[in-house]
Design an enzyme around this catalytic site. Structure first.
Site, mmCIF file in Angstrom:
data_model
loop_
_atom_site.group_PDB
_atom_site.id
_atom_site.type_symbol
_atom_site.label_atom_id
_atom_site.label_comp_id
_atom_site.label_asym_id
_atom_site.label_seq_id
_atom_site.Cartn_x
_atom_site.Cartn_y
_atom_site.Cartn_z
ATOM 1 N N ASP A 147 47.249 43.757 38.649
ATOM 2 C CA ASP A 147 48.241 45.114 38.449
ATOM 3 C C ASP A 147 49.687 44.456 38.357
ATOM 4 O OD1 ASP A 147 49.354 47.560 37.952
ATOM 5 O OD2 ASP A 147 47.496 48.671 38.742
ATOM 6 N N HIS A 187 50.337 42.715 35.476
ATOM 7 C CA HIS A 187 50.868 43.690 34.282
ATOM 8 C C HIS A 187 52.305 43.647 34.340
ATOM 9 C CE1 HIS A 187 46.841 46.359 34.801
ATOM 10 N NE2 HIS A 187 46.836 44.822 34.280
#
Ligand SMILES: *[C@@H]1O[C@H](CO)[C@@H](O)[C@H](O)[C@H]1NC(C)=O
Length: 393
Positions: free
Chosen positions: A220, A243
């Site tokens: 993430d 991310h």
């Protein structure tokens, strides 16, 4: 004569200096977790010994050190509560591991939890939450526990984390909430690329947070900054896979503190889903993001190198709404490299509160060796220097 005098003075000041340093280190009250019954065998539950060492350090009248020697220590969820009487250094030479059964820490929210402490430093060490079983559970239809953050500081001041390695967190690796003056450096985070919500560092409701010289490979965000956070400095970061660095999600709450004064400089993104992102829910809110600066960034094969997304709305919870979060005074300068998608710059701002004061200077992003493209909606600002793709502000 004069020379001799200088030499003598020098010698005596060296003697004085070394004397001082001895005094400083010997004045640290020393608490080795092994003396409290912890076992470096990776199998014996050492939770209580860690807690007893902490409580002894916390009530010490002198500055204290909790020492974790080499070896592998198995610990369940543990809360290190403050306030304490003095400064504490948590010096870790070994590895802390969570039980293999992810249920044991999975419902506790936080694995290693510091609460209401001040002047606590965590130095060195590896923490391994062994999250793989939990990630696998989340890919089935469940039921799974909510997951635990690996290390959390809540309501704490003057915190330092230096040289920590955090791997395989169930969810967030390092969480900072309601803190003042936090300095994180030389952090190394690693989790599977396909793990969900394993952010490297998540910060919210905090002020004065510095994150430098750190590397993140995760599933993430490398770093995410939540509501009510001010004065953040992020420098010399390697991010990817992951991310990207994200301000947000903001604007989930109707009444929410804003994000202000964030600088991100000297970052290399490698193969990340996003580069520098501001993300807000498409729903009413008084939140804001302002005085944000992204500069000196290299993008290597990044999905959305520059993105403001104010239409975030998972599971279609906010159809027909628009974001109330005002995004303003955001600067992008010296941002170069490659995009893995044709649209390298996305300013998808709110129709009800358009973005204001966006500045772009010396941005050069390509897709397959050609200029990438830019998308703007409700975005206002200026550009200067070379800007590729051509600005749509
Ligand atoms: C912005 O944050 C930095 C720390 O990152 C701080 O040094 C500076 O004083 C802050 N600026 C303002 C105007 O508060």
């Amino acid at each position: 004569m004069a020379n001799k005098l200088v030499a003598i003075t020098l010698l005596s000041s060296i003697a004085l200096l070394s004397c001082i340093s001895v005094t400083i280190s010997s004045s640290l009250a020393f608490y080795n977790v092994v003396s409290f019954g912890a076992k470096p065998d990776g199998r014996t539950d050492s939770t209580q010994p860690f807690l007893r060492a902490w409580m002894a350090a916390c009530s010490s009248a002198r500055p204290a050190m909790v020492y974790v020697p080499r070896g592998t220590f198995l610990i369940r969820s543990v809360t290190f509560n403050g306030p304490c009487r003095n400064r504490i250094v948590f010096e870790i030479d070994g590895t802390l591991v969570a039980p293999w059964d992810y249920h044991v820490i999975g419902n506790t929210g936080n694995w290693i939890y510091f609460k209401q402490v001040s002047w606590v430093s965590v130095h060195g060490g590896t923490i391994d939450a062994r999250g793989a079983g939990f990630w696998a559970c989340r890919k089935t239809s469940g039921p799974c526990p909510a997951g635990a953050r690996s290390i959390t500081f809540l309501a704490s001041n003057n915190v330092e984390i230096n040289g920590l390695r955090s791997i395989n967190s169930q969810v967030i690796h390092v969480a900072i909430a309601q803190c003042n003056n936090v300095n994180i450096q030389n952090l190394n985070v690693r989790a599977s690329t396909s793990s969900l919500n394993t952010d490297g560092i998540h910060v919210e409701s905090s002020t004065g947070v510095t994150i430098t010289r750190s590397a993140f490979r995760t599933g993430d965000d490398c770093i995410s900054i939540g509501p009510a956070t001010t004065n953040v400095w992020i420098q010399r970061i390697a991010c990817g896979p992951g991310h990207g660095i994200s301000i947000g999600s903001l604007g989930n709450g109707l009444i929410e503190g804003g994000v202000q004064n964030v600088t991100v400089t000297g970052v290399v993104f490698t193969g990340t889903q996003n580069g520098v992102r501001i993300k807000t829910w498409a729903r009413p809110s008084n939140g804001f993001a302002r005085d944000i600066e992204f500069r000196n960034v290299r993008m290597k094969n990044v999905g959305n190198p520059i993105i403001i997304d104010q239409e975030y709305c998972p599971n279609n919870q906010c159809p027909t709404m628009s974001s109330g979060v005002q995004v303003s005074q955001v600067t992008y300068s010296n941002i170069k490299g490659t995009s893995s998608t044709p649209v390298a710059v996305t300013f998808n701002c709110s129709p009800s509160v358009p973005c204001r004061g966006i500045q772009m200077k010396d941005v050069q992003l390509t897709f397959e060796n050609r200029p990438a493209t830019a998308f703007c909606a409700n975005a206002h600002g200026t550009s200067s220097g070379t800007v590729i793709p051509k600005s749509c502000l």
